[in-house]
Motif scaffolding. Structure first.
Motif, mmCIF file in Angstrom:
data_model
loop_
_atom_site.group_PDB
_atom_site.id
_atom_site.type_symbol
_atom_site.label_atom_id
_atom_site.label_comp_id
_atom_site.label_asym_id
_atom_site.label_seq_id
_atom_site.Cartn_x
_atom_site.Cartn_y
_atom_site.Cartn_z
ATOM 1 N N ALA C 1 92.773 67.198 37.694
ATOM 2 C CA ALA C 1 93.884 66.279 37.469
ATOM 3 C C ALA C 1 93.965 65.289 38.620
ATOM 4 O O ALA C 1 93.437 65.500 39.689
ATOM 5 C CB ALA C 1 95.196 67.058 37.412
ATOM 6 N N GLY C 9 100.418 66.491 42.315
ATOM 7 C CA GLY C 9 100.053 67.861 41.957
ATOM 8 C C GLY C 9 98.565 68.076 42.006
ATOM 9 O O GLY C 9 98.053 69.038 41.489
ATOM 10 N N THR C 10 97.845 67.183 42.638
ATOM 11 C CA THR C 10 96.408 67.368 42.690
ATOM 12 C C THR C 10 95.930 67.648 44.092
ATOM 13 O O THR C 10 94.771 67.551 44.389
ATOM 14 C CB THR C 10 95.695 66.117 42.178
ATOM 15 N N GLY C 13 93.520 72.313 48.316
ATOM 16 C CA GLY C 13 93.893 73.033 49.531
ATOM 17 C C GLY C 13 93.122 72.487 50.712
ATOM 18 O O GLY C 13 92.067 71.897 50.584
ATOM 19 N N GLY C 14 93.655 72.657 51.858
ATOM 20 C CA GLY C 14 92.913 72.371 53.066
ATOM 21 C C GLY C 14 92.877 70.910 53.467
ATOM 22 O O GLY C 14 92.151 70.539 54.370
ATOM 23 N N SER C 119 85.917 71.568 39.339
ATOM 24 C CA SER C 119 87.358 71.576 39.130
ATOM 25 C C SER C 119 88.002 71.032 40.392
ATOM 26 O O SER C 119 87.323 70.778 41.382
ATOM 27 C CB SER C 119 87.871 72.993 38.849
ATOM 28 N N THR C 120 89.292 70.881 40.346
ATOM 29 C CA THR C 120 89.969 70.302 41.496
ATOM 30 C C THR C 120 89.963 71.230 42.703
ATOM 31 O O THR C 120 90.309 70.829 43.796
ATOM 32 C CB THR C 120 91.426 69.967 41.144
ATOM 33 N N SER C 121 89.590 72.490 42.485
ATOM 34 C CA SER C 121 89.698 73.413 43.611
ATOM 35 C C SER C 121 88.420 74.156 43.951
ATOM 36 O O SER C 121 88.327 74.771 45.002
ATOM 37 C CB SER C 121 90.810 74.431 43.322
ATOM 38 N N GLY C 184 91.173 72.801 29.464
ATOM 39 C CA GLY C 184 91.384 73.102 30.872
ATOM 40 C C GLY C 184 90.552 72.253 31.819
ATOM 41 O O GLY C 184 90.810 72.240 33.009
ATOM 42 N N THR C 189 91.755 66.975 30.290
ATOM 43 C CA THR C 189 93.212 66.984 30.382
ATOM 44 C C THR C 189 93.749 65.558 30.569
ATOM 45 O O THR C 189 94.706 65.145 29.903
ATOM 46 C CB THR C 189 93.637 67.866 31.574
ATOM 47 N N LEU D 156 94.968 79.746 29.860
ATOM 48 C CA LEU D 156 95.259 78.323 29.684
ATOM 49 C C LEU D 156 96.698 78.111 29.233
ATOM 50 O O LEU D 156 97.370 77.176 29.668
ATOM 51 C CB LEU D 156 94.293 77.722 28.658
ATOM 52 N N GLY D 161 97.291 74.730 30.980
ATOM 53 C CA GLY D 161 96.038 73.999 31.120
ATOM 54 C C GLY D 161 95.823 73.382 32.492
ATOM 55 O O GLY D 161 94.819 72.723 32.737
ATOM 56 N N TYR D 165 98.682 74.816 42.355
ATOM 57 C CA TYR D 165 98.306 74.503 43.734
ATOM 58 C C TYR D 165 99.326 75.053 44.716
ATOM 59 O O TYR D 165 100.227 75.791 44.341
ATOM 60 C CB TYR D 165 98.209 72.988 43.916
ATOM 61 N N LYS D 172 96.614 83.016 51.475
ATOM 62 C CA LYS D 172 95.239 82.662 51.846
ATOM 63 C C LYS D 172 94.750 83.533 53.009
ATOM 64 O O LYS D 172 93.617 84.006 53.002
ATOM 65 C CB LYS D 172 95.170 81.193 52.262
ATOM 66 N N THR D 258 90.434 77.837 34.303
ATOM 67 C CA THR D 258 89.096 77.978 33.704
ATOM 68 C C THR D 258 88.122 78.641 34.665
ATOM 69 O O THR D 258 86.943 78.775 34.363
ATOM 70 C CB THR D 258 88.511 76.607 33.316
#
Ligand SMILES: Nc1ncnc2c1ncn2[C@@H]1O[C@H](COP(=O)(O)OP(=O)(O)OP(=O)(O)O)[C@@H](O)[C@H]1O
Ligand SMILES: Nc1ncnc2c1ncn2[C@@H]1O[C@H](COP(=O)(O)OP(=O)(O)OP(=O)(O)O)[C@@H](O)[C@H]1O
Ligand SMILES: [Mg+2]
Ligand SMILES: [Mg+2]
Lengths: 499, 336, 341, 336
Positions: C1, C9-10, C13-14, C119-121, C184, C189, D156, D161, D165, D172, D258
């Protein structure tokens, strides 16, 4: 040996009444009753399919009967699962070997009853329990290897040790001696007598009648799912008496030696070896002769046969069938050469239990050409041969639903259909009742009379002595004696076999 | 070599007829099992049609069957393998290799040759599976897990990661056209099912497949070439996947090197829904086809109802379990 | 995203761990600076990058879209004389495998990294290591995460543009549909959201079906068949990528509705370009992958040479149709090089 | 050290002839098998290091082990299931469900609770698998094929979906930090392997797993609660996948719905490369771990050598087959 003349005046340890059990299409138990008294060896007799195993499984809680009652120590009990029976002090040695092949002997002996607390196993105590039981039975292999790598006989001993070590008050044994030789059977009987004298009751199934007469205090005979009679040992006049009760008619006794002179050599083996198991064995079987092959379990008789037919990797200088030389490295070549081998383990080596009788009978050569299969002819061929073998089951039925004797008939029928010159029977009557046994014996003799060479591997000494024209004894992968039937006695064979 | 000799001892008296008996009960039973699956398909179809009347059109039925045809061909091929007690996880990748091969062949060869070439590539991949399994003795699951990855890589390598397009019209007509009004893939999958059912019933190969799957040891001692039969099953499975690949090329007008990967699990699901046992020795060719139709009907119905992707996953998963549950209950009742 | 400025919201981390670095690792927040890709070169002549090594980790090379990026990367490597090593995972869902690949490359020690995470992570640990090393990161095309620079399209805009195009091609409006990518996945998305919003913005369009095609041509084919059964009066279908658009086109053609239905895909892979030329597909929204790859390397080189690069180098969501296809694409369906020189 | 099946209890001098000999041979054998895998890993590692010296750095070794830890945890869980003769195809989806759950819990609960919650969700999913399998009698392959799809859809759906974060730092630190210098995932996977090996050697549950996998019928006749043991294996497999999911969330700082899909086949490959039989009754917990390390080493090494993705697929597929081939040959030689 203690002999009871009548039912003891005590309450039976176990009493089953009017048990009924139906499988789809079969009424396996049709109102069976059985009484077992403390401290007795109770033999349960009957033809294949009479319902013996089914009855015993009901007593062990492995099957739930449709109706009828079971009382243990005078009190009616519901045995819904084996655990219920085990908790009450009932142990069972099953007809089908039931061990965990990946576990070793000790682990198998204590399986389900491991000592220890809170889910942990105290292996020290487990060993202390299992080892004496194994030793008592004459277990001679390593107790530290997975039992799947042991011989069938040693596995059988492990199975017996399970029951012994459980300290059960009632031990149910379904054909415990079927895969044992005389020597090992004797050891087992010794243990059974010890158990009896310690007050333990034993229900015992066997198709070997001499054994029964030797051991049992009391006998119950089943036929077609019903109790025919219950007798004390003293009331039994002899084997004939038992056979009459089981079969409902007279049968010829054992003893089918050939009369004609044997002819040309049918099978000649020169120096056949199976690495590590069979060492340079040479033998000849003539047409018209039945050669019995005796030996202790593990002597390598089966491996010799498997090596011969190319099912095990083997080396040999020469193999001749009906005078023609053959190179055999796959069972197909053995069949084409004219050798028929009837394996010792019917269920896993002889049959496709999920296939129809017809398919099983015609397996080596299904009728039809160009790769096609003529189903109609297949059924007719199979029905024909099975009829002649005295089977009454429609050939479309699954082989797995038949009793041991009838299953063996399927295997026999299969090899009658191939045009073989040599027939090798490996333990042909293991687990087979007297009636069917006689039929198979007559059949072997008939094959010999028709000019076939017959090699019979058997651990049933009376069978070997009664059937063979010549007796070979194997020990540790070698043939150590070649005895004429006139010179062979039980003692001489055992002496050679044991070395 | 195998004349029937009459060496059995004669038994006097009337010979009981061992030919009859079980046959009808058995026929009804196995027919009923197929019918159970068909019933589920019909119920689903009717339910979806009630919800969306246009779902019930003849055109839509054809569309569903068309969709089922590719999975159906793969599932039937897989049935051969499952019958031997094995499993072929590489069929998805074989679809890709065959599709790419057929697509590339089509650029340099006549269409029929290209199609056969694609199928042959599938069969060859199956042959490699079969040989690896029978010669090394490694379990089919592991071997085909490995070749799944290998074939997928090979498809990408020979295609250079690119799709092959501009598939000749004749190629498309041959595999995606219509024959007397019926789309050819439907004709093909039905032909494959019927042919396979006949193979099972009327050939030695079929008989031996069942023998091998039930007990390889028994089969070997009965002189059956167990390795050959097993290898044959993988060849057919590969050929089925090859045909599926060729059909996809014709239908989509392009050969993509990643096509097919998502079809593996669907095909296996179709096969087991059709009553084929993973343990070998028991299976149904038509069952595999019906299983494929069931899955296609379900997916189509959920699409027609515009069910969201996330929920479709749940529904398809549940359908697999429920279908087998219904089958089990039905069978238990019939036997009890 | 998270490719539009508004889509928060994207935050991977880090993002805030790289304090010691010579580069500022920004995350994409509102009001982020952008520069159109075509203007990147306006920042002055590209310095020579000789002696620098750049690691490129793409999602997968199984889709020609990524091969287009690879072409751009290689061209730029030649132009700027940098040493590029390119790797990719085996599929676009192999998140863990891609992390292994990225980690290994990071441990080899490159001067800069160009990443297209699955993916974003999924590459977070590798990115953290890079940040510790202090090497610049360029995030290319998808799954926008905390990197110095993002080179890529606004995926939401891809969807919106498709909706606009369909609206334009069908002045009378009508029912439209969408074939969605893998559930997903971040690109799916965003495109789903963009198209859905785009359709809503046109009162006369109605989104009657939005169903999964899982990036598969065959599944898209089946889904389209089904949608056409339900909605034979459909005027437009948007497929979240070109692979699926090809399946859609095939199903539409078989239904004989090619003239009635406007099909739009996304990516601009050769096959779809061929479809645009032949008329089976009306249009595809292409971020011109060649330039994404090229600009990614250019951005990396500029950063290595100490230049500032805006956090978002925007790849155009270029709508390719029969009108302009020859302007952007060669005969072979590859992006024309040197468009922006 | 890594045999779980040949748990031949030590035997004191009571009956030396009965119990001697083979036990040691067996131990050496099973040690050798583990050692074989370790040897392959070392050979690969050395070879890659010679080709690319930076590959041999301590950092890189740690990175490889870290990569292997997630797959390793899943593979160890899978080993429990394979021991019973089953298979769990849903672990990839369970990773996703657990990851999403842990990620969402982490926003409303203390980190340790969120972690345990994620693992518990995995265990629950496993419980559902186990109950479905034991209560319906449907084969594990089919049940978990179904739940694989279901759980993936559920992940999902609950995540809408989208990835979750902003995972708290404590979360962690707990799962992705270091403990006396060693990354915690590595500590966890080793602890899981050691614990599992102890379970196999010293608990009834371990013993009964082998019994059930060796022969469910026999186990039942020995009074063992076969359904309970089987279900327990799936619960552990689910919990392992849950732990893998939580570790991923901590490492990646986000929970993606996913994630995990590509881990299934890798985990199964690791398990079988480690010597666990798909037929049940025989398996090794450390083997599963070594298998995971081998695959991670291979992927990393091929990347370091700049082998392209398509060829990597071929190489990994070939490695799976070759590893089992080597194992087979080694074993055949030892027995012959
Ligand atoms: N699981 C089963 N399903 C169907 N029929 C069965 C099953 N088990 C046994 N039968 C049938 O029930 C009958 C009794 O079998 P049972 O095994 O009790 O005989 P048995 O007396 O033990 O014979 P044997 O001496 O051969 O062991 C037989 O006709 C057999 O075919
Ligand atoms: N050293 C061994 N390694 C592996 N398997 C063995 C070994 N020894 C025996 N076996 C197997 O165990 C079984 C032994 O069976 P059994 O004890 O009946 O021996 P046998 O040679 O068949 O003896 P018999 O002379 O009674 O036929 C056979 O199936 C054989 O293959
Ligand atoms: Mg019996
Ligand atoms: Mg024997």
């Amino acid at each position: 040996m203690s002999v009871t003349t009548d039912a003891p005046a005590v309450t039976p340890l176990l009493e089953a009444r009017d048990l009924v059990k139906t499988y789809p299409g079969v009424r396996a138990l049709d109102g069976v009753s059985l009484r077992v008294f403390p401290g007795e060896v109770h033999a349960l007799l009957g033809e294949n399919g009479a319902g013996k195993s089914t009855l015993l499984k009901a007593l062990f809680g492995a099957h739930r009967p449709d109706s009828g009652t079971i009382a243990f120590e005078g009190e009616e009990v519901q045995l819904a699962r084996p655990g219920d029976a085990i908790d009450r002090g009932i142990a069972m040695v099953h007809q089908e070997l039931s061990l965990i092949p990946q576990l070793n002997a000790i682990q198998n002996v204590v399986l389900g009853r491991e000592a220890g607390s809170a889910g942990w196993i105290d292996w020290r105590r487990a060993r202390r329990e299992a080892v004496p039981a194994l030793a008592k039975l004459g277990f001679s292999a390593s107790a530290a290897v997975p039992v799947g790598r042991l011989s069938v006989a040693q596995q059988q001993l492990v199975e017996l040790a399970r029951a012994v070590a459980a300290g059960a008050r009632l031990i149910i044994m379904d054909e415990p001696t079927a895969s044992l030789t005389t020597h090992e059977s004797d050891q087992l009987f010794e243990v059974i007598r010890q158990l009896r004298s310690s007050g333990c009751a034993i229900v015992y199934v066997s198709h070997r009648l001499p054994e029964v007469l030797d051991l049992a205090d009391r006998v119950t005979v089943l036929r077609d799912g019903s109790t025919i009679d219950e007798l004390a040992r003293s009331e039994i006049t002899g084997e004939d008496h038992l056979i009459r009760l089981m079969v409902g008619r007279e049968l010829d006794a054992l003893g089918l030696h050939g009369t004609a002179e044997p002819g040309e050599p049918g099978l000649e083996i020169e120096s056949l070896s199976v690495p590590g198991l069979v060492h340079q064995v040479s033998l000849t079987v003539r047409r018209g002769e039945i050669v019995g092959m005796a030996g202790m379990v593990g002597a390598g008789r089966t491996e010799l046969a498997l090596g011969l037919i190319g099912a095990l990797r083997s080396r040999s200088q020469q193999v001749r069938v009906a005078g023609r030389k053959h190179q055999i490295s796959h069972p197909r070549q053995a069949i084409d050469a004219g050798i028929a081998y009837l394996p010792e383990d019917r269920k896993s080596q002889g049959l496709g239990l999920h296939m129809s009788i017809a398919a099983n009978v015609t397996l080596p050569a299904p009728p039809g050409r160009w790769g096609m299969l003529d189903r109609n002819k297949q059924r007719h061929v199979a029905a024909d041969v099975m009829t002649r073998l005295g089977s009454k089951t429609p050939v479309r039925g699954k082989a797995g639903s038949l009793s041991g004797g009838n299953q063996q008939k399927i295997v026999v029928g299969r090899w009658l259909l191939t045009d073989s010159d040599v027939y090798i029977f490996d333990e042909p009557t293991r687990g087979i009742d007297v009636g069917a046994k006689g039929e198979i014996h007559r059949l072997m003799r008939r094959l010999a009379d028709d000019g076939k060479a017959v090699l019979m591997i058997s651990s049933d000494l009376p069978e070997v002595l009664g059937m063979s024209d010549r007796i070979l004894v194997m020990r540790r992968g070698r043939i150590v004696a070649d005895l004429d039937r006139h010179e062979a006695t039980e003692e001489s064979v055992v002496a050679h076999a044991a070395g | 070599m195998n004349a029937t000799t009459q060496t059995a001892p004669d038994v006097d008296g009337a010979l009981p007829d061992l030919l009859g008996g079980v046959s009808w009960a058995d026929r009804i039973r196995s027919a009923a099992r197929g019918a159970g699956l068909v019933a589920v398909i019909i119920i689903l179809f009717v339910a979806f049609t009630i919800a969306r009347p246009s779902f019930g059109s003849g055109d839509n039925m054809v569309a569903i069957l068309l969709q089922a045809s590719v999975v159906g061909v793969m599932a039937i091929g897989q049935t051969y393998v499952l019958l031997t007690g094995g499993i072929d996880l590489s069929i998805g990748s074989i679809v890709a290799v065959s599709a790419i091969s057929a697509g590339m062949f089509a650029h340099s060869m006549p269409a029929p040759v290209a199609i056969l070439g694609g199928i042959a590539v599938g069969a060859l991949a199956g042959l490699a599976n079969g040989l690896l399994i029978t010669l090394t003795g490694i379990t089919p699951f592991v071997v085909t897990l490995g070749t799944m990855s290998i074939y997928s890589g090979v498809a990408l390598i020979i295609a250079g990661g690119r799709a092959v397009y501009d598939i000749p019209q004749l190629f498309k007509d041959l595999l995606a056209g219509r024959m007397v009004g019926v789309p050819i893939p439907i004709v093909l999958v039905i032909a494959f099912a019927v042919g396979s059912a006949l193979v099972m019933k009327f050939t030695r190969f079929g008989e031996y497949l069942i023998a091998v799957g039930g007990s390889a040891q028994t089969a070997r001692l009965a002189g059956i070439n167990v390795k050959g039969i097993t290898t044959g099953a993988y060849v057919l499975s590969g050929a089925g996947a090859g045909l599926a690949g060729a059909i996809l090329v014709a239908r989509l007008g392009a050969a993509d090197p990643t096509i097919g990967a998502d079809l593996l699990l669907t095909a296996i699901a179709a096969t087991v829904m059709g009553g084929t046992k993973l343990s070998g020795g028991e299976g149904s060719m038509f069952g595999a086809l019906f299983g494929a139709v069931l899955i296609a009907t379900l997916t189509a119905g959920l699409t027609a109802l515009n069910v969201q992707a996330f929920y479709q996953q749940v529904a398809v998963g549940a359908a697999i379990i429920i279908a087998l549950l219904v089958d089990r209950i039905a069978r238990r009742e019939r036997t009890a | 995203a998270g490719c539009t400025g508004a889509d928060a919201g994207t935050n991977g981390g880090g993002a805030d761990d790289g304090a010691e670095s010579a580069y500022t690792y920004t995350s994409d927040q509102d009001g982020i600076d952008t520069v159109e890709g075509v203007e990147l070169a306006a920042g002055g002549p590209v310095p020579d990058g000789s002696g620098e090594t750049i690691a490129v980790v793409l999602k997968a090379l199984t889709n020609q879209y990524w091969q287009g990026i690879e072409l751009g990367v290689n061209a730029a490597a030649e132009d700027f004389d940098v040493d590029v090593t390119l790797q990719a995972a085996s599929s676009e869902s192999a998140q863990n495998e891609q992390l292994t690949i990225a980690q290994t490359m990071v441990n080899q020690g490159y001067d800069a990294y160009i990443l297209a995470p699955e993916s974003t992570s999924n590459l977070t640990p590798a990115i953290e290591t890079i940040m510790d090393q202090g090497a610049p990161i360029v995030n290319v095309d998808d799954a926008r995460i905390a990197g110095t620079v993002y080179v890529g399209p606004d995926h939401t805009l891809n969807g919106t543009q498709a909706a606009d195009y369909i609206a334009q091609a069908n002045p009378d409006g009508g029912p439209v549909a969408q074939i969605e990518g893998q559930a997903g996945s971040s690109a799916a998305t965003l495109r789903i959201a963009g198209y859905t919003e785009g359709v809503e913005a046109h009162d006369d369009l109605e989104l009657v079906a939005s169903v999964p095609g899982n990036w598969s041509a065959d599944e898209a084919f089946a889904a389209t068949n089904q949608i056409l059964q339900q909605h034979p009066d459909l005027v437009g279908i948007y497929a979240n990528n070109d692979t699926m658009a090809i399946g859609v086109a095939q199903a539409v053609a078989e239904a004989g509705l090619t003239d009635q239905i406007t099909i739009v895909g996304t990516d601009g892979v050769p096959e779809a370009i061929s479809g645009v030329r032949s008329g089976s597909i009306e249009a595809t929204v292409s971020p011109l992958p060649y330039y994404e790859g090229y600009w990614a390397v250019e951005a990396a080189v500029r950063m290595l040479r100490g230049e500032e690069v805006a956090p978002w180098v925007v790849a155009p969501a270029q709508l390719i149709d029969a009108e302009n296809v020859d302007e952007f694409y060669t005969e072979d369906g590859l992006v024309v090089e040197g468009l922006y020189e």
